[in-house]
Design an enzyme around this catalytic site. Structure first.
Site, PDB file in Angstrom:
ATOM      1  N   HIS A 279      35.601  39.415  -4.052  1.00  0.00           N
ATOM      2  CA  HIS A 279      37.002  39.024  -3.966  1.00  0.00           C
ATOM      3  C   HIS A 279      37.867  40.053  -4.677  1.00  0.00           C
ATOM      4  O   HIS A 279      37.381  40.901  -5.422  1.00  0.00           O
ATOM      5  CB  HIS A 279      37.241  37.611  -4.512  1.00  0.00           C
ATOM      6  CG  HIS A 279      37.211  37.482  -6.001  1.00  0.00           C
ATOM      7  ND1 HIS A 279      37.804  36.436  -6.660  1.00  0.00           N
ATOM      8  CD2 HIS A 279      36.665  38.253  -6.961  1.00  0.00           C
ATOM      9  CE1 HIS A 279      37.621  36.563  -7.955  1.00  0.00           C
ATOM     10  NE2 HIS A 279      36.925  37.645  -8.170  1.00  0.00           N
TER      11      HIS A 279
ATOM     12  N   CYS B 230      40.659  43.034 -12.116  1.00  0.00           N
ATOM     13  CA  CYS B 230      40.324  42.106 -11.028  1.00  0.00           C
ATOM     14  C   CYS B 230      41.178  42.339  -9.783  1.00  0.00           C
ATOM     15  O   CYS B 230      40.924  41.739  -8.739  1.00  0.00           O
ATOM     16  CB  CYS B 230      40.447  40.673 -11.502  1.00  0.00           C
ATOM     17  SG  CYS B 230      39.203  40.241 -12.740  1.00  0.00           S
TER      18      CYS B 230
ATOM     19  N   HIS C  31      35.743  43.345  -6.110  1.00  0.00           N
ATOM     20  CA  HIS C  31      34.529  43.239  -6.918  1.00  0.00           C
ATOM     21  C   HIS C  31      33.817  41.949  -6.533  1.00  0.00           C
ATOM     22  O   HIS C  31      34.323  41.163  -5.739  1.00  0.00           O
ATOM     23  CB  HIS C  31      34.875  43.250  -8.424  1.00  0.00           C
ATOM     24  CG  HIS C  31      35.724  42.114  -8.854  1.00  0.00           C
ATOM     25  ND1 HIS C  31      37.086  42.029  -8.562  1.00  0.00           N
ATOM     26  CD2 HIS C  31      35.421  40.985  -9.526  1.00  0.00           C
ATOM     27  CE1 HIS C  31      37.567  40.907  -9.065  1.00  0.00           C
ATOM     28  NE2 HIS C  31      36.576  40.252  -9.649  1.00  0.00           N
TER      29      HIS C  31
ATOM     30  N   HIS D  46      30.956  38.522  -7.592  1.00  0.00           N
ATOM     31  CA  HIS D  46      30.419  37.617  -8.594  1.00  0.00           C
ATOM     32  C   HIS D  46      29.225  36.864  -8.025  1.00  0.00           C
ATOM     33  O   HIS D  46      29.119  36.649  -6.818  1.00  0.00           O
ATOM     34  CB  HIS D  46      31.463  36.573  -9.016  1.00  0.00           C
ATOM     35  CG  HIS D  46      32.621  37.137  -9.741  1.00  0.00           C
ATOM     36  ND1 HIS D  46      32.575  37.528 -11.057  1.00  0.00           N
ATOM     37  CD2 HIS D  46      33.892  37.390  -9.332  1.00  0.00           C
ATOM     38  CE1 HIS D  46      33.758  37.978 -11.426  1.00  0.00           C
ATOM     39  NE2 HIS D  46      34.577  37.919 -10.386  1.00  0.00           N
TER      40      HIS D  46
ATOM     41  N   ASP E 118      29.070  32.476   1.148  1.00  0.00           N
ATOM     42  CA  ASP E 118      27.968  33.278   0.613  1.00  0.00           C
ATOM     43  C   ASP E 118      27.905  34.648   1.279  1.00  0.00           C
ATOM     44  O   ASP E 118      27.926  34.757   2.505  1.00  0.00           O
ATOM     45  CB  ASP E 118      26.646  32.543   0.805  1.00  0.00           C
ATOM     46  CG  ASP E 118      25.509  33.191   0.039  1.00  0.00           C
ATOM     47  OD1 ASP E 118      25.751  33.764  -1.050  1.00  0.00           O
ATOM     48  OD2 ASP E 118      24.358  33.114   0.519  1.00  0.00           O
ATOM     49  N   HIS E 119      27.860  35.675   0.445  1.00  0.00           N
ATOM     50  CA  HIS E 119      27.815  37.069   0.891  1.00  0.00           C
ATOM     51  C   HIS E 119      29.001  37.424   1.800  1.00  0.00           C
ATOM     52  O   HIS E 119      28.852  38.089   2.820  1.00  0.00           O
ATOM     53  CB  HIS E 119      26.479  37.389   1.560  1.00  0.00           C
ATOM     54  CG  HIS E 119      25.362  37.483   0.580  1.00  0.00           C
ATOM     55  ND1 HIS E 119      24.696  36.370   0.116  1.00  0.00           N
ATOM     56  CD2 HIS E 119      24.829  38.533  -0.069  1.00  0.00           C
ATOM     57  CE1 HIS E 119      23.778  36.752  -0.758  1.00  0.00           C
ATOM     58  NE2 HIS E 119      23.838  38.066  -0.893  1.00  0.00           N
TER      59      HIS E 119
ATOM     60  N   GLU F  50      32.591  31.383 -12.281  1.00  0.00           N
ATOM     61  CA  GLU F  50      32.731  32.752 -11.795  1.00  0.00           C
ATOM     62  C   GLU F  50      31.799  33.683 -12.558  1.00  0.00           C
ATOM     63  O   GLU F  50      31.253  34.631 -11.993  1.00  0.00           O
ATOM     64  CB  GLU F  50      34.182  33.200 -11.966  1.00  0.00           C
ATOM     65  CG  GLU F  50      34.472  34.539 -11.332  1.00  0.00           C
ATOM     66  CD  GLU F  50      35.937  34.883 -11.420  1.00  0.00           C
ATOM     67  OE1 GLU F  50      36.651  34.630 -10.440  1.00  0.00           O
ATOM     68  OE2 GLU F  50      36.350  35.399 -12.478  1.00  0.00           O
TER      69      GLU F  50
END
Length: 135
Positions: A15, A34, A38, A40, A78-79, A123
């Protein structure tokens, strides 16, 4: 007697915290590093509450809760890049706070009425946001 039970799922996603109405400099001032794309390793915790069913001994079958969480949230995030790849997050700055709220909105109609108690998004190991029926 009300009993709480929960399910924990994890997902990996990228994100970028940025407001499209702000300049790059303003976004960097507001969001710091941020503001760069990047990723998480997120953890999603979902808690439901209710009375224990005399027949099953469950408040809610946790396999059912896992299925709801996976189909309504995990499979979509996811991913993925949360800014661009998830249609139901379009226009949302993907902070933990906004993700928790969006996930709540996806889950609440899929669970028995009044049962969803909280949605917490981790996060990092140190940072989380939670939406609950008490907010």
């Amino acid at each position: 007697m009300t009993v709480l039970v929960g399910r924990r799922e994890s997902f990996n996603a990228a994100h970028q915290l940025c407001d499209p109405d702000l300049s790059d400099d303003e976004n960097r001032r507001l969001f710091g590093k941020c503001a760069n794309l990047h990723g998480h390793n997120y953890v999603l915790e979902v808690v439901v509450a209710g009375e224990i069913d005399e027949t099953s001994g469950y408040v809610l079958d946790l396999k059912l809760l896992s299925t709801v969480v996976t189909t309504q949230v995990i499979r979509d995030v996811d991913h993925r890049n949360l800014n661009t790849d998830v249609p139901w997050l379009k226009g949302c700055i993907p902070t933990s706070e906004n993700l928790a709220q969006a996930f709540w909105e996806r889950l609440v109609p899929e669970l028995p009425e009044g049962m969803l108690r909280s949605v917490r998004v981790w996060e990092t190991d140190k940072n989380w946001a939670e939406v609950s029926d008490r907010t």
